[in-house]
Design a protein around this motif. Structure first.
Motif, PDB file in Angstrom:
ATOM      1  N   LEU A  51       0.830  -1.208   0.000  1.00  0.00           N
ATOM      2  CA  LEU A  51       0.000   0.000   0.000  1.00  0.00           C
ATOM      3  C   LEU A  51       0.864   1.258   0.000  1.00  0.00           C
ATOM      4  N   GLU A  52       1.911   1.246   0.817  1.00  0.00           N
ATOM      5  CA  GLU A  52       2.823   2.390   0.892  1.00  0.00           C
ATOM      6  C   GLU A  52       3.484   2.641  -0.458  1.00  0.00           C
ATOM      7  N   ALA A  53       3.918   1.551  -1.100  1.00  0.00           N
ATOM      8  CA  ALA A  53       4.560   1.696  -2.402  1.00  0.00           C
ATOM      9  C   ALA A  53       3.574   2.226  -3.436  1.00  0.00           C
ATOM     10  N   MET A  54       2.318   1.792  -3.341  1.00  0.00           N
ATOM     11  CA  MET A  54       1.305   2.289  -4.265  1.00  0.00           C
ATOM     12  C   MET A  54       1.041   3.773  -4.027  1.00  0.00           C
ATOM     13  N   CYS A  55       0.976   4.174  -2.747  1.00  0.00           N
ATOM     14  CA  CYS A  55       0.778   5.589  -2.432  1.00  0.00           C
ATOM     15  C   CYS A  55       1.920   6.428  -2.985  1.00  0.00           C
ATOM     16  N   ASP A  56       3.140   5.922  -2.878  1.00  0.00           N
ATOM     17  CA  ASP A  56       4.296   6.653  -3.395  1.00  0.00           C
ATOM     18  C   ASP A  56       4.189   6.864  -4.902  1.00  0.00           C
ATOM     19  N   ALA A  57       3.502   5.939  -5.578  1.00  0.00           N
ATOM     20  CA  ALA A  57       3.395   6.017  -7.035  1.00  0.00           C
ATOM     21  C   ALA A  57       2.151   6.775  -7.497  1.00  0.00           C
ATOM     22  N   LEU A  58       1.285   7.149  -6.564  1.00  0.00           N
ATOM     23  CA  LEU A  58       0.080   7.910  -6.902  1.00  0.00           C
ATOM     24  C   LEU A  58       0.330   9.386  -6.624  1.00  0.00           C
ATOM     25  N   PRO A  59       0.360  10.223  -7.628  1.00  0.00           N
ATOM     26  CA  PRO A  59       0.706  11.633  -7.405  1.00  0.00           C
ATOM     27  C   PRO A  59      -0.275  12.379  -6.518  1.00  0.00           C
ATOM     28  N   ASP A  60      -1.538  11.937  -6.474  1.00  0.00           N
ATOM     29  CA  ASP A  60      -2.544  12.658  -5.694  1.00  0.00           C
ATOM     30  C   ASP A  60      -2.949  11.910  -4.432  1.00  0.00           C
ATOM     31  N   ALA A  61      -2.137  10.964  -3.993  1.00  0.00           N
ATOM     32  CA  ALA A  61      -2.505  10.164  -2.817  1.00  0.00           C
ATOM     33  C   ALA A  61      -2.669  11.044  -1.581  1.00  0.00           C
ATOM     34  N   GLN A  62      -1.737  11.958  -1.341  1.00  0.00           N
ATOM     35  CA  GLN A  62      -1.808  12.808  -0.156  1.00  0.00           C
ATOM     36  C   GLN A  62      -3.040  13.699  -0.193  1.00  0.00           C
ATOM     37  N   ALA A  63      -3.352  14.236  -1.359  1.00  0.00           N
ATOM     38  CA  ALA A  63      -4.525  15.098  -1.484  1.00  0.00           C
ATOM     39  C   ALA A  63      -5.798  14.324  -1.198  1.00  0.00           C
ATOM     40  N   ARG A  64      -5.851  13.088  -1.670  1.00  0.00           N
ATOM     41  CA  ARG A  64      -7.040  12.264  -1.415  1.00  0.00           C
ATOM     42  C   ARG A  64      -7.182  11.957   0.074  1.00  0.00           C
ATOM     43  N   LEU A  65      -6.064  11.675   0.737  1.00  0.00           N
ATOM     44  CA  LEU A  65      -6.118  11.405   2.169  1.00  0.00           C
ATOM     45  C   LEU A  65      -6.608  12.632   2.943  1.00  0.00           C
ATOM     46  N   GLU A  66      -6.115  13.791   2.576  1.00  0.00           N
ATOM     47  CA  GLU A  66      -6.540  15.011   3.261  1.00  0.00           C
ATOM     48  C   GLU A  66      -8.017  15.297   3.004  1.00  0.00           C
ATOM     49  N   GLU A  67      -8.467  15.013   1.793  1.00  0.00           N
ATOM     50  CA  GLU A  67      -9.879  15.203   1.475  1.00  0.00           C
ATOM     51  C   GLU A  67     -10.745  14.262   2.305  1.00  0.00           C
ATOM     52  N   PHE A  68     -10.301  13.011   2.444  1.00  0.00           N
ATOM     53  CA  PHE A  68     -11.064  12.054   3.257  1.00  0.00           C
ATOM     54  C   PHE A  68     -11.113  12.514   4.713  1.00  0.00           C
ATOM     55  N   ASP A  69      -9.966  12.969   5.248  1.00  0.00           N
ATOM     56  CA  ASP A  69      -9.943  13.413   6.636  1.00  0.00           C
ATOM     57  C   ASP A  69     -10.895  14.585   6.858  1.00  0.00           C
ATOM     58  N   ALA A  70     -10.970  15.494   5.896  1.00  0.00           N
ATOM     59  CA  ALA A  70     -11.867  16.634   6.027  1.00  0.00           C
ATOM     60  C   ALA A  70     -13.322  16.183   6.035  1.00  0.00           C
ATOM     61  N   ARG A  71     -13.673  15.262   5.134  1.00  0.00           N
ATOM     62  CA  ARG A  71     -15.047  14.763   5.096  1.00  0.00           C
ATOM     63  C   ARG A  71     -15.389  14.002   6.371  1.00  0.00           C
ATOM     64  N   ALA A  72     -14.434  13.207   6.856  1.00  0.00           N
ATOM     65  CA  ALA A  72     -14.671  12.442   8.076  1.00  0.00           C
ATOM     66  C   ALA A  72     -14.915  13.362   9.257  1.00  0.00           C
ATOM     67  N   ALA A  73     -14.155  14.453   9.322  1.00  0.00           N
ATOM     68  CA  ALA A  73     -14.347  15.410  10.408  1.00  0.00           C
ATOM     69  C   ALA A  73     -15.714  16.077  10.313  1.00  0.00           C
ATOM     70  N   ASP A  74     -16.136  16.442   9.100  1.00  0.00           N
ATOM     71  CA  ASP A  74     -17.445  17.073   8.910  1.00  0.00           C
ATOM     72  C   ASP A  74     -18.577  16.136   9.338  1.00  0.00           C
ATOM     73  N   ARG A  75     -18.405  14.849   9.098  1.00  0.00           N
ATOM     74  CA  ARG A  75     -19.456  13.865   9.405  1.00  0.00           C
ATOM     75  C   ARG A  75     -19.334  13.316  10.824  1.00  0.00           C
ATOM     76  N   GLY A  76     -18.250  13.666  11.504  1.00  0.00           N
ATOM     77  CA  GLY A  76     -18.072  13.159  12.858  1.00  0.00           C
ATOM     78  C   GLY A  76     -17.934  11.655  12.895  1.00  0.00           C
ATOM     79  N   LEU A  77     -17.168  11.098  11.931  1.00  0.00           N
ATOM     80  CA  LEU A  77     -17.070   9.649  11.817  1.00  0.00           C
ATOM     81  C   LEU A  77     -16.340   9.007  12.993  1.00  0.00           C
ATOM     82  N   PHE A  78     -15.341   9.695  13.502  1.00  0.00           N
ATOM     83  CA  PHE A  78     -14.476   9.075  14.518  1.00  0.00           C
ATOM     84  C   PHE A  78     -14.564   9.862  15.827  1.00  0.00           C
ATOM     85  N   ILE A  79     -14.295   9.169  16.930  1.00  0.00           N
ATOM     86  CA  ILE A  79     -14.383   9.789  18.234  1.00  0.00           C
ATOM     87  C   ILE A  79     -13.020  10.210  18.769  1.00  0.00           C
ATOM     88  N   ASP A  80     -11.956   9.948  17.986  1.00  0.00           N
ATOM     89  CA  ASP A  80     -10.626  10.353  18.431  1.00  0.00           C
ATOM     90  C   ASP A  80      -9.927  11.192  17.363  1.00  0.00           C
TER      91      ASP A  80
END
Length: 317
Positions: free
Chosen positions: A288-317
């Motif tokens: 997975l790490e190697a695949m992320c390294d090869a995906l130019p927008d992997a970091q942007a996608r992760l940040e987008e997911f974190d923002a959506r998760a925060a808006d939806r209150g998905l996690f308690i920590d």
């Protein structure tokens, strides 16, 4: 196919055969040789892997090699007839196998294995419990993966193949379904189209074809003992459709080896009733790490997911 090597064993679906587990009758080596501890057995298996690496082996010879790795502690004390019986091949096949490795015959191979004993043994302070032995064996399996990763080339190549495939089908049936599902869950956070294939049946080939028509260039497979016949059939179908098959398997001698374009081995633990798969899981995360390294927008996608998760209150920590 990759030239790396791993170990494996299997009984019932995902289960270790009783004779292969520590403490069971029939597990001890011949000639009165005391059984090795989990670290010694794993070290012996690693030494055999190094011995086999770089040799082009026939399917029958791969079967012998797989058997030797599974019974690594016993092999230096088995006759050619005994090894042939364990591997389900003829005695002359064992002799030809030894010659293919560069020895004059099987006795010379056995002498070599006896003269270079593997490191390892029971730790100071007393014998381990069976549960501790199982954990120690898994730790050794992880060490083997770490050793293989000293050459990052195969994993990096696999990461590029998976990153470049959209959609990305991820296959894992029966005992391997958890590995495939875990990979697919995390991969979907950075990859635009991940398709989990964790159910067999007549629809499996259809789903592979659909992925190929949609633009897939590669397929990732997790394959663990016992190996379902459907998996090898699915891999053959995928390759015939033009997909490059990357496989994480318990051994380079596993039945899926000759059906894969790039095989990354990680041994399963066989000390408990059901096989343990810490090393394949870890290798999957590395992939997975190697695949992320090869995906130019992997970091942007992760940040987008974190923002959506925060808006939806998905996690308690």
């Amino acid at each position: 196919m990759s030239g790396r090597f791993g170990t494996g064993a299997g009984g019932a679906d995902g289960a270790t055969s009783p004779e292969a587990r520590p403490g069971n009758a029939g597990a001890g080596p011949a000639d009165g040789h005391p059984p090795a501890g989990p670290g010694g057995t794993a070290a012996a298996a690693a030494r055999l892997q190094q011995l086999f690496e770089g040799h082009r082996l026939t399917p029958t010879q791969r079967r012998i090699a797989h058997c030797m790795v599974r019974r690594a502690a016993d092999v230096p004390f088995l006759s050619s007839v005994e090894l042939a019986e364990l591997a389900g091949v003829s005695q002359p096949s064992v002799t030809r196998f030894a010659v293919a490795l560069g020895f004059d015959g099987y006795p010379a191979l056995r002498r070599h294995l006896r003269e270079v004993p593997p490191a390892g043994g029971p730790p100071a302070g007393g014998a381990l419990t069976p549960y501790q032995q199982a954990v120690e064996a898994e730790i050794e399996n992880l060490r083997q993966v770490a050793g293989l990763l000293a050459d990052a080339g195969p994993v990096e190549r696999a990461g590029r193949l998976l990153a470049g495939s959209s959609p990305l089908p991820v296959l894992g049936l029966r005992a391997a379904s958890a590995q495939a599902r875990g990979f697919a869950y995390f991969a979907a956070k950075v990859h635009p189209d991940v398709r989990l294939l964790d159910e067999g049946g007549t629809m499996l080939a259809d789903r592979i074809d659909a992925a190929r028509r949609a633009g897939a260039g590669a397929l990732l497979c997790f394959a663990l003992p016992r190996h379902p016949r459907e998996v090898t059939e699915a891999l053959d179908h995928a390759r015939s459709a033009g997909l490059t098959v990357v496989t994480v398997a318990d051994s380079a001698f596993a039945p899926v080896a000759r059906h894969s374009d790039l095989l990354l081995p990680a041994a399963v633990g066989t000390g408990l009733v059901f096989d343990t798969a810490c090393a394949p899981m870890m290798l999957g995360r590395v992939l997975l790490e190697a695949m992320c390294d090869a995906l130019p927008d992997a970091q942007a996608r992760l940040e987008e997911f974190d923002a959506r998760a925060a808006d939806r209150g998905l996690f308690i920590d």
